[in-house]
Design an enzyme around this catalytic site. Structure first.
Site, mmCIF file in Angstrom:
data_model
loop_
_atom_site.group_PDB
_atom_site.id
_atom_site.type_symbol
_atom_site.label_atom_id
_atom_site.label_comp_id
_atom_site.label_asym_id
_atom_site.label_seq_id
_atom_site.Cartn_x
_atom_site.Cartn_y
_atom_site.Cartn_z
ATOM 1 N N HIS A 20 0.819 -1.205 0.000
ATOM 2 C CA HIS A 20 0.000 0.000 0.000
ATOM 3 C C HIS A 20 0.860 1.264 0.000
ATOM 4 C CE1 HIS A 20 -4.128 1.101 -0.062
ATOM 5 N NE2 HIS A 20 -4.286 1.425 1.206
ATOM 6 N N ASN A 66 -6.638 7.108 4.034
ATOM 7 C CA ASN A 66 -8.066 7.417 3.897
ATOM 8 C C ASN A 66 -8.386 8.904 3.977
ATOM 9 O OD1 ASN A 66 -8.182 4.679 3.810
ATOM 10 N ND2 ASN A 66 -9.369 4.424 5.678
ATOM 11 N N ASP A 91 -0.791 2.573 -5.459
ATOM 12 C CA ASP A 91 -0.769 1.120 -5.670
ATOM 13 C C ASP A 91 -2.058 0.688 -6.369
ATOM 14 O OD1 ASP A 91 -2.579 -0.200 -3.094
ATOM 15 O OD2 ASP A 91 -1.838 1.841 -2.841
ATOM 16 N N ASN A 112 -9.188 3.633 -1.271
ATOM 17 C CA ASN A 112 -9.673 4.655 -0.342
ATOM 18 C C ASN A 112 -8.924 5.981 -0.443
ATOM 19 O OD1 ASN A 112 -11.755 3.091 0.679
ATOM 20 N ND2 ASN A 112 -10.432 2.144 2.210
#
Length: 187
Positions: A20, A66, A91, A112
């Site tokens: 991530h 987020n 990613d 997100n």
């Protein structure tokens, strides 16, 4: 002319080296190759450089994935950077490991970070460089996979793929998105 190059990731030791955080990894490599030092600033770690008369502001948001849109919006406003000069490095589960795709916009594909950026900016029409992380996980294992670390096979190719991402960033700033997509998306 100013450009905002944003590498998405999560801050904190537990996230270092995870799939991530490939956006952070790409910006770290870009910065290292250009002798750029990141400074801890509002909403993120910021590095600056110039490239043939263009100013590049590199941003690794400290807002967690987020809430990435808060950092992007703040630095766009702070530096008066137009949307067409923003590039998000992110990613992507839909691409095999190391595949790189530059796009001028599109959906968040369930990511997100991209979702929050689109909601905060009020548009999905911002450039993103999608870095494939693969999707070799069992049903229901997406979160563990994304927050997991790369395997040895991927790490063997990592430096070359990250360097290629750096070339795409340079081309985006120097030649524009269309020429860069034509040159690099075929590979």
């Amino acid at each position: 002319m100013k450009y905002l190059i944003v590498g998405l990731g999560n801050i904190g030791y537990e996230y270092e080296g995870t799939r991530h955080n490939i956006g952070f990894r790409v910006l770290d490599a870009f910065a290292k190759a250009s002798n750029i030092v990141f400074e801890d600033k509002r909403y993120g770690f910021v590095g600056r450089t110039s490239l043939k008369g263009r100013q590049l502001i590199l941003l690794k948001p400290s807002t967690y994935m987020n809430l990435s849109g808060n950092a992007v919006r703040y630095w766009m406003q702070q530096e008066k950077i137009p949307l067409e000069n923003v590039l998000i490095v992110v990613d992507d589960l839909a691409l095999p490991f190391g595949a790189l795709r530059l796009k001028p916009g599109g959906s968040d594909a369930g990511h997100n970070g991209l979702k929050h950026i689109a909601a905060t900016l009020g548009t999905q029409n911002y450039a993103r460089l999608r870095f494939g992380i693969g999707n070799d996980f069992p049903r229901g294992g997406q979160i563990d996979f994304v927050l997991g670390r790369f395997g040895d096979e991927d790490l063997q190719q990592m430096d070359e793929r990250v360097a290629q991402a750096g070339e795409i960033i340079r081309s985006f700033c120097l030649a524009g998105i269309q020429i860069t997509m034509n040159q690099f998306n075929k590979k």
